[in-house]
Design a protein around this motif. Structure first.
Motif, short mmCIF file in Angstrom:
data_model
loop_
_atom_site.label_atom_id
_atom_site.label_comp_id
_atom_site.label_asym_id
_atom_site.label_seq_id
_atom_site.Cartn_x
_atom_site.Cartn_y
_atom_site.Cartn_z
N LEU A 135 0.79 -0.85 0.37
CA LEU A 135 0.23 0.39 0.35
C LEU A 135 0.86 1.32 0.30
O LEU A 135 1.81 1.65 1.38
CB LEU A 135 -0.67 0.08 1.15
N LEU A 157 1.26 5.58 0.24
CA LEU A 157 0.29 6.65 0.15
C LEU A 157 0.93 8.09 -0.07
O LEU A 157 2.08 8.16 -0.43
CB LEU A 157 0.60 7.03 1.97
N ILE A 166 -6.14 2.90 7.00
CA ILE A 166 -5.23 1.50 6.81
C ILE A 166 -5.61 0.89 7.33
O ILE A 166 -5.65 -0.29 6.52
CB ILE A 166 -3.41 2.02 7.20
N ASN A 180 -6.72 -3.05 6.13
CA ASN A 180 -5.14 -4.07 6.60
C ASN A 180 -6.17 -5.58 7.03
O ASN A 180 -6.12 -6.55 6.33
CB ASN A 180 -4.74 -4.10 7.13
N ILE A 198 -2.32 -5.99 4.38
CA ILE A 198 -1.32 -4.89 3.45
C ILE A 198 0.71 -5.55 4.26
O ILE A 198 0.56 -5.16 5.49
CB ILE A 198 -1.48 -3.74 4.11
N ILE A 230 3.73 -0.51 3.64
CA ILE A 230 3.69 0.38 3.26
C ILE A 230 4.36 0.65 3.16
O ILE A 230 5.54 1.44 3.74
CB ILE A 230 2.44 1.18 5.40
N LEU A 275 5.83 5.58 2.45
CA LEU A 275 5.49 6.81 2.11
C LEU A 275 6.86 7.33 2.38
O LEU A 275 7.50 6.72 2.41
CB LEU A 275 4.49 7.11 3.18
N VAL A 303 1.84 7.09 11.49
CA VAL A 303 1.12 5.17 10.19
C VAL A 303 2.71 4.80 11.41
O VAL A 303 2.54 3.75 11.23
CB VAL A 303 1.22 6.10 8.61
N SER A 339 -0.19 2.24 12.88
CA SER A 339 -0.61 1.47 11.70
C SER A 339 -0.41 0.12 11.92
O SER A 339 0.88 -0.03 13.09
CB SER A 339 -0.24 2.00 10.86
N CYS A 353 0.74 -2.70 10.07
CA CYS A 353 1.38 -2.90 9.16
C CYS A 353 2.71 -2.75 9.19
O CYS A 353 3.43 -1.03 9.98
CB CYS A 353 1.16 -2.57 7.92
N VAL A 380 6.18 -1.01 7.75
CA VAL A 380 6.25 1.07 7.17
C VAL A 380 7.64 0.67 6.64
O VAL A 380 8.23 0.31 7.74
CB VAL A 380 5.47 1.45 8.12
#
Length: 272
Positions: free
Chosen positions: A5, A7, A96, A100, A105, A108, A110, A130, A134, A136, A138
């Motif tokens: 994913l 962003l 997010i 998920n 996910i 992520i 970003l 995030v 989140s 997930c 990252v």
């Protein structure tokens, strides 16, 4: 990695992070599914007006996502890449996590404005939210670097991370994906910890991955990690974020004294 994913807020920072990641991803064998997410906020107003405004904002978001994908395709040179365009409303992290739940996910991606990611995590930002909230993994890519396929990834740990075995599996999958070498680092203040059990567990998860363990003494964890990254020419730093905001606790002293990571590099964070 099955689902990635990305962003976007339609800024040059997010576009550069996404295109640089996709260029690397395209060089590697993967059947990943990609999503491009933009989250918008609706102004406070009456219920009847809110419904109309929501529809308008969603249309604008989707239109901008289509234009953004065209620019990303052009810059990355990936005209036929299949990317799901996702428009969400409200809180970024909530959107997010809802996505998920529907489809797990794996990563992520970003962008981060400026080179000092850790300072942003302390001062507070969407990046901070995030990373901390989140569920997930990252990957944060600072705008001032030319993101390339990592050859050496440093995983900094206090050895208490052994409780989160699922993250080791995720970390191992990402290391395999990049075909990278993993350097596992523990920075201690006084007495070197006994890492035998930790190493045995890591060896199980990393049996097919080149990896090594390092223990260095330094009263300032951030300085110790920073020096290690530079000396070993690392390409990425990986951490597990735990309740209580480990990142802030670990780096706060050094950041406020302008001693934060001198090496500008991507940050890979797993949340406990």
């Amino acid at each position: 990695m099955k689902t990635v994913l990305m962003l976007t807020n339609f800024s040059e920072t997010s576009r550069k992070a996404i295109t640089s990641y996709l260029k690397i991803h395209s060089q590697l064998k993967s059947d990943s599914k990609f999503g491009l997410l933009n989250v918008y906020s609706a102004p406070k107003t009456g219920q009847s007006q809110l419904l109309k405004i929501d529809d308008i904002l969603e249309q604008y978001s989707l239109q901008d996502l289509k234009r953004e994908k065209q620019q990303i395709d052009k810059v990355a040179g990936l005209d036929k890449l299949d990317i799901d365009l996702i428009s969400g409303k409200g809180d970024l992290v909530k959107v997010i996590n809802q996505l998920n739940e529907k489809r797990p996910i794996d990563l992520i991606v970003l962008g981060s404005k400026g080179s000092n990611i850790l300072k942003q995590l302390i001062l507070g930002s969407n990046t901070d939210k995030v990373v901390r909230l989140s569920k997930c993994p990252v990957l944060v890519i600072p705008e001032n670097i030319d993101f390339k396929k990592p050859k050496k990834i440093v995983f900094a740990t206090d050895l208490k991370d052994c409780r989160f075995k699922k993250h080791f599996e995720r970390l191992a999958n990402i290391i395999r994906f990049f075909s990278a070498e993993l350097l596992i680092l523990n920075v201690y203040k006084e007495t070197k910890p006994d890492g035998q059990l930790f190493e045995e567990m890591m060896n199980i998860h990393l049996k097919d991955i080149p990896h090594s363990f390092y223990y260095i003494q330094n009263n300032d964890a951030a300085n110790g990690i920073s020096s290690f990254l530079v000396e070993n020419q690392a390409d990425m730093l990986a951490l597990i974020e735990r309740p209580g905001n480990l990142l802030v606790k670990m780096f706060h002293h050094s950041v406020t004294n302008q001693l934060a990571l001198s090496a500008e590099m991507p940050l890979l964070v797993f949340h406990s």
